[in-house]
Design an enzyme around this catalytic site. Structure first.
Site, PDB file in Angstrom:
ATOM      1  N   VAL A   1      12.702  31.288  -1.922  1.00  0.00           N
ATOM      2  CA  VAL A   1      14.038  31.272  -2.515  1.00  0.00           C
ATOM      3  C   VAL A   1      14.412  29.833  -2.831  1.00  0.00           C
ATOM      4  O   VAL A   1      14.053  28.902  -2.097  1.00  0.00           O
ATOM      5  CB  VAL A   1      15.069  31.899  -1.562  1.00  0.00           C
ATOM      6  CG1 VAL A   1      16.443  32.009  -2.234  1.00  0.00           C
ATOM      7  CG2 VAL A   1      14.598  33.276  -1.094  1.00  0.00           C
TER       8      VAL A   1
ATOM      9  N   ASN B   1      21.588  35.668   9.363  1.00  0.00           N
ATOM     10  CA  ASN B   1      20.819  34.931   8.366  1.00  0.00           C
ATOM     11  C   ASN B   1      20.190  33.660   8.910  1.00  0.00           C
ATOM     12  O   ASN B   1      19.199  33.181   8.357  1.00  0.00           O
ATOM     13  CB  ASN B   1      21.733  34.580   7.184  1.00  0.00           C
ATOM     14  CG  ASN B   1      21.118  33.557   6.259  1.00  0.00           C
ATOM     15  OD1 ASN B   1      20.179  33.844   5.522  1.00  0.00           O
ATOM     16  ND2 ASN B   1      21.636  32.333   6.311  1.00  0.00           N
TER      17      ASN B   1
ATOM     18  N   TYR C   1       6.101  31.222  12.617  1.00  0.00           N
ATOM     19  CA  TYR C   1       7.143  31.763  11.743  1.00  0.00           C
ATOM     20  C   TYR C   1       6.874  33.236  11.446  1.00  0.00           C
ATOM     21  O   TYR C   1       7.775  34.083  11.536  1.00  0.00           O
ATOM     22  CB  TYR C   1       7.180  30.948  10.456  1.00  0.00           C
ATOM     23  CG  TYR C   1       8.180  31.422   9.433  1.00  0.00           C
ATOM     24  CD1 TYR C   1       9.533  31.134   9.571  1.00  0.00           C
ATOM     25  CD2 TYR C   1       7.769  32.139   8.309  1.00  0.00           C
ATOM     26  CE1 TYR C   1      10.460  31.559   8.613  1.00  0.00           C
ATOM     27  CE2 TYR C   1       8.680  32.562   7.354  1.00  0.00           C
ATOM     28  CZ  TYR C   1      10.022  32.266   7.511  1.00  0.00           C
ATOM     29  OH  TYR C   1      10.930  32.686   6.566  1.00  0.00           O
TER      30      TYR C   1
ATOM     31  N   ARG D   1      25.207  25.238  12.579  1.00  0.00           N
ATOM     32  CA  ARG D   1      25.367  24.010  13.353  1.00  0.00           C
ATOM     33  C   ARG D   1      26.248  22.983  12.640  1.00  0.00           C
ATOM     34  O   ARG D   1      26.888  22.160  13.275  1.00  0.00           O
ATOM     35  CB  ARG D   1      23.995  23.375  13.615  1.00  0.00           C
ATOM     36  CG  ARG D   1      23.119  24.132  14.610  1.00  0.00           C
ATOM     37  CD  ARG D   1      21.870  23.309  14.915  1.00  0.00           C
ATOM     38  NE  ARG D   1      21.025  23.912  15.915  1.00  0.00           N
ATOM     39  CZ  ARG D   1      19.953  24.639  15.657  1.00  0.00           C
ATOM     40  NH1 ARG D   1      19.612  24.879  14.396  1.00  0.00           N
ATOM     41  NH2 ARG D   1      19.219  25.156  16.627  1.00  0.00           N
TER      42      ARG D   1
END
Length: 253
Positions: A184, A86, A151, A37
């Site tokens: 991460v 991704n 999620y 975006r």
């Protein structure tokens, strides 16, 4: 995958894992079509890449935007040999406080959008008799954890798509895999830290330490470590239908 200037599309390429994947692929000689975006973040990623890049700002949850993305790449360069899906996001809430809108948002971005990208990429890859599709999923694709039901459902779902597509395409020269990171060291995890601070009153350092402690090796995974796993799926045609854990050894499979 030995053509001159092979072509790859990376979604969610503006930062974090997507940026690391784009840089890695560029070093391996790929032309990169970068989408997310945020155009300014994409241009920062493009500046870090070697070779030719194309910046295509888009809301990947839009079916029309996905068509435009692929059409733009094909018109300029030809069909992509590699798709790295991704783009994704997460949020935390108790299941009884998870709204329909929050549920739909997770499925739209983490499940429906990569499915649409895979669907759009497959015909040209099959026609060329080669292709690599890699979805960045999560260890949440394989196990449940409190407060992330939407999620987790989205990530379980996309791993199912990967496995089914891999079985369907196994004899075509196209492989489909998922990379499943733990926590991460990216802006997404920084957001998780902020949410923990807001919800619990802990300090940011304490919240980050708690996430590090969830991993067997006691630290966050780096974006480059995830990119290395993505590259393995691109480089090795015998890897297919896998959900490769990149979490320091916490989830063994």
């Amino acid at each position: 995958m030995d053509d001159i200037d092979p072509i790859a599309i990376v979604t969610g390429a503006g930062r974090g894992i997507g940026r690391a994947v784009a840089v890695r692929l560029s070093r391996e000689g790929y032309k990169l079509a970068l989408t997310s975006r945020n155009e300014s973040e994409l241009r920062e990623t493009a500046d870090l890449c070697q070779g030719e890049t194309m910046v295509i700002p888009a809301d990947i949850t839009s079916a029309e935007a996905i068509e435009t993305l692929f059409d733009s790449v094909e018109d300029a360069w030809g069909a992509a040999e590699v798709l790295v899906a991704n783009a994704g996001s997460g949020f935390a809430a108790p299941i009884h406080k998870t709204t329909d809108a929050q549920w739909a948002s997770m499925l739209d971005l983490n499940l429906t959008a990569p499915f649409r990208c895979i669907r759009r990429a497959v015909p040209n890859m099959v026609a060329a008799k080669r292709g690599r599709i890699v979805v960045v999923a999560s260890v949440a694709a394989k196990q449940g954890e409190p407060y992330i039901s939407a999620y987790t459902a989205s990530k379980h779902g996309i791993l199912g798509v990967v496995r089914s597509a891999a079985a369907e395409l196994a004899k075509t020269g196209v492989t489909v895999n998922a990379v499943c990171p733990g926590y991460v060291d990216t802006p997404m995890t920084a957001q998780t830290v902020s949410e923990i601070v807001s919800r619990t009153g802990r300090t940011a350092d304490d919240a980050r330490s708690a996430l590090e402690a969830k991993q067997a090796n006691g630290r966050l995974v780096t974006a480059d470590e995830v990119a290395d796993a993505v590259w393995a799926c691109v480089a090795n045609g015998a890897i297919n239908g896998q959900g490769i854990n990149v979490d320091g050894g916490g989830l063994q499979s």
